[in-house]
Motif scaffolding. Sequence first.
Motif, mmCIF file in Angstrom:
data_model
loop_
_atom_site.group_PDB
_atom_site.id
_atom_site.type_symbol
_atom_site.label_atom_id
_atom_site.label_comp_id
_atom_site.label_asym_id
_atom_site.label_seq_id
_atom_site.Cartn_x
_atom_site.Cartn_y
_atom_site.Cartn_z
ATOM 1 N N THR A 211 0.845 -1.190 0.000
ATOM 2 C CA THR A 211 0.000 0.000 0.000
ATOM 3 C C THR A 211 0.882 1.243 0.000
ATOM 4 O OG1 THR A 211 -1.707 -1.168 1.250
ATOM 5 C CG2 THR A 211 -1.826 1.221 1.199
ATOM 6 N N LEU A 212 0.616 2.132 -0.927
ATOM 7 C CA LEU A 212 1.439 3.324 -1.098
ATOM 8 C C LEU A 212 0.695 4.547 -0.569
ATOM 9 C CD1 LEU A 212 3.582 4.208 -4.142
ATOM 10 C CD2 LEU A 212 1.840 5.854 -3.429
ATOM 11 N N LEU A 213 1.397 5.391 0.188
ATOM 12 C CA LEU A 213 0.817 6.619 0.725
ATOM 13 C C LEU A 213 0.876 7.703 -0.346
ATOM 14 C CD1 LEU A 213 -0.324 8.342 3.036
ATOM 15 C CD2 LEU A 213 2.038 8.737 3.794
ATOM 16 N N PHE A 214 -0.292 8.261 -0.686
ATOM 17 C CA PHE A 214 -0.386 9.262 -1.742
ATOM 18 C C PHE A 214 -1.067 10.514 -1.210
ATOM 19 C CE2 PHE A 214 -2.779 11.164 -5.314
ATOM 20 C CZ PHE A 214 -1.698 11.484 -6.135
ATOM 21 N N TRP A 215 -0.587 11.662 -1.690
ATOM 22 C CA TRP A 215 -1.133 12.952 -1.254
ATOM 23 C C TRP A 215 -1.821 13.637 -2.424
ATOM 24 C CZ3 TRP A 215 -0.614 13.767 3.903
ATOM 25 C CH2 TRP A 215 0.385 13.041 4.569
ATOM 26 N N PRO A 216 -3.136 13.903 -2.334
ATOM 27 C CA PRO A 216 -3.801 14.697 -3.368
ATOM 28 C C PRO A 216 -3.120 16.054 -3.507
ATOM 29 C CG PRO A 216 -5.411 13.693 -1.896
ATOM 30 C CD PRO A 216 -4.065 13.484 -1.266
ATOM 31 N N VAL A 262 -3.479 2.137 -3.007
ATOM 32 C CA VAL A 262 -3.083 3.490 -2.632
ATOM 33 C C VAL A 262 -3.960 3.963 -1.481
ATOM 34 C CG1 VAL A 262 -2.932 5.879 -3.425
ATOM 35 C CG2 VAL A 262 -2.382 4.015 -4.996
ATOM 36 N N VAL A 263 -3.335 4.543 -0.456
ATOM 37 C CA VAL A 263 -4.090 5.195 0.614
ATOM 38 C C VAL A 263 -3.807 6.691 0.535
ATOM 39 C CG1 VAL A 263 -4.280 3.263 2.210
ATOM 40 C CG2 VAL A 263 -2.226 4.679 2.250
ATOM 41 N N VAL A 264 -4.831 7.477 0.784
ATOM 42 C CA VAL A 264 -4.734 8.929 0.641
ATOM 43 C C VAL A 264 -4.506 9.574 1.997
ATOM 44 C CG1 VAL A 264 -5.998 11.009 -0.003
ATOM 45 C CG2 VAL A 264 -6.130 8.965 -1.435
ATOM 46 N N GLY A 265 -3.466 10.405 2.071
ATOM 47 C CA GLY A 265 -3.149 11.091 3.314
ATOM 48 C C GLY A 265 -3.664 12.517 3.321
ATOM 49 N N THR A 266 -3.846 13.048 4.530
ATOM 50 C CA THR A 266 -4.161 14.474 4.681
ATOM 51 C C THR A 266 -3.241 15.047 5.748
ATOM 52 O OG1 THR A 266 -5.821 14.285 6.447
ATOM 53 C CG2 THR A 266 -6.589 13.970 4.181
ATOM 54 N N VAL A 267 -2.953 16.322 5.643
ATOM 55 C CA VAL A 267 -2.051 16.983 6.595
ATOM 56 C C VAL A 267 -2.641 16.954 7.998
ATOM 57 C CG1 VAL A 267 -1.036 19.196 7.221
ATOM 58 C CG2 VAL A 267 -0.948 18.414 4.856
ATOM 59 N N ALA A 268 -3.932 17.215 8.109
ATOM 60 C CA ALA A 268 -4.570 17.239 9.426
ATOM 61 C C ALA A 268 -4.494 15.869 10.090
ATOM 62 C CB ALA A 268 -6.027 17.678 9.294
ATOM 63 N N ASP A 269 -4.726 14.819 9.318
ATOM 64 C CA ASP A 269 -4.661 13.466 9.873
ATOM 65 C C ASP A 269 -3.251 13.101 10.299
ATOM 66 O OD1 ASP A 269 -7.330 13.024 9.612
ATOM 67 O OD2 ASP A 269 -7.193 11.775 7.812
ATOM 68 N N LEU A 270 -2.262 13.475 9.479
ATOM 69 C CA LEU A 270 -0.875 13.169 9.826
ATOM 70 C C LEU A 270 -0.478 13.904 11.100
ATOM 71 C CD1 LEU A 270 1.928 11.981 9.358
ATOM 72 C CD2 LEU A 270 2.390 13.878 7.770
ATOM 73 N N ALA A 271 -0.853 15.178 11.213
ATOM 74 C CA ALA A 271 -0.519 15.953 12.411
ATOM 75 C C ALA A 271 -1.156 15.325 13.648
ATOM 76 C CB ALA A 271 -0.983 17.399 12.242
ATOM 77 N N ALA A 272 -2.421 14.921 13.529
ATOM 78 C CA ALA A 272 -3.113 14.306 14.665
ATOM 79 C C ALA A 272 -2.480 12.974 15.023
ATOM 80 C CB ALA A 272 -4.592 14.119 14.333
ATOM 81 N N PHE A 273 -2.094 12.197 14.010
ATOM 82 C CA PHE A 273 -1.463 10.899 14.249
ATOM 83 C C PHE A 273 -0.121 11.086 14.962
ATOM 84 C CE2 PHE A 273 1.516 7.569 12.928
ATOM 85 C CZ PHE A 273 0.836 6.427 13.292
ATOM 86 N N ALA A 274 0.677 12.041 14.489
ATOM 87 C CA ALA A 274 1.988 12.284 15.101
ATOM 88 C C ALA A 274 1.839 12.740 16.546
ATOM 89 C CB ALA A 274 2.752 13.323 14.282
ATOM 90 N N GLU A 275 0.856 13.607 16.800
ATOM 91 C CA GLU A 275 0.634 14.080 18.170
ATOM 92 C C GLU A 275 0.165 12.935 19.067
ATOM 93 O OE1 GLU A 275 -1.950 17.474 20.600
ATOM 94 O OE2 GLU A 275 -2.019 17.371 18.403
ATOM 95 N N ARG A 276 -0.706 12.096 18.527
ATOM 96 C CA ARG A 276 -1.253 10.983 19.308
ATOM 97 C C ARG A 276 -0.184 9.954 19.657
ATOM 98 N NH1 ARG A 276 -4.920 10.094 16.032
ATOM 99 N NH2 ARG A 276 -4.175 8.243 14.913
ATOM 100 N N THR A 277 0.732 9.739 18.745
ATOM 101 C CA THR A 277 1.772 8.723 18.960
ATOM 102 C C THR A 277 3.066 9.304 19.521
ATOM 103 O OG1 THR A 277 2.518 8.973 16.660
ATOM 104 C CG2 THR A 277 0.868 7.256 17.127
#
Length: 328
Positions: A211-216, A262-277
């Motif tokens: 699975t590849l991480l892709f950014w719109p 392909v999985v689609v990333g978002t900046v808000a989700d990445l920021a929340a994930f990084a903060e959570r972990t």
Amino acid sequence: MPELLTADRIDEIGALGLKSPDPAAFVAELVGAVDEGRVADPDDTGYALLVAADILEQAGDLADALALATRAIAEQPDDNAYARAVRGGLLLRLGRSDEGTAELTALRPLLETDPAATYLIDELAESGRADTALEWLTGALDAILERTRAQQHESEDAQDEAAAMIYGLAQRRHDLREEQGLPHDEYDNLADRLRAASTHALDAVDDGPATLLFWPQAEFDALLARWPTLVDNYPPTWDEHRTQSERALVDASQMGGTDLGVVVGTVADLAAFAERTGNDPTSEETLDEYADSLDEAGVTAWPPGRNDTCWCGSGAKYKKCCLPRSRG
């Protein structure tokens, strides 16, 4: 000053034109930009004309589509195999059988050397010549297998390339025969064995996750704006990002990878994930873990059908959008 026509805009126009009941304005924008020298990257000139040709073809205007495909060949004579294939297919569909067959037959040797040349098969199949398509696929497989047996001492790279060609041609032939309702033969059995044997092939690929991480586009721009250090992880433009993504998926597929997506990333989700972990959002490990966390949220299967909407989100058909990018 008139606006330059970028690759992203070409894709956008293609998607809008295919859906529009009145596509003339979209064709005019593409052709006008070519006529006025407003294509941002000159290498995209032929592509712009082919997208316009596709819009016209879908609208039923095969004659004008043929004229644009012919012009695309003239505009970029050094890189015209795909345009010539499109032209050949249009000639067939216009009833100009001898001319269309000659155009495609001249390109037939590419099936033995170019993994992407199955666009020849697409044109034949879409023109009602599935029997010829199957004959060409069988002939290409025969030739490559014979060449492989005769040159057993080739380099490892050459052997890998031959294996990828055999895999791709066998799968395309298998799929086309299934569409025709034909019974399995020896090459169909080979395709099944190769597909089964490749189930876990990605385990051996260091940089080829299933699975590849892709950014719109909007998210890609926001990603690099928020974390500029990620320029070391990603190319400078979104167009290059999706091109690299397509090629990475093609490479993984040619090495035997199956169930790619392909999985689609978002900046808000990445920021929340990084903060959570409690992780650094710019580290490769965090990006990999973030991609894994998205798997259950929905994976877009790759590749889409050639006439299906492209996986990158442009709205254009795959065969006119990211599929050609893997040929560069």
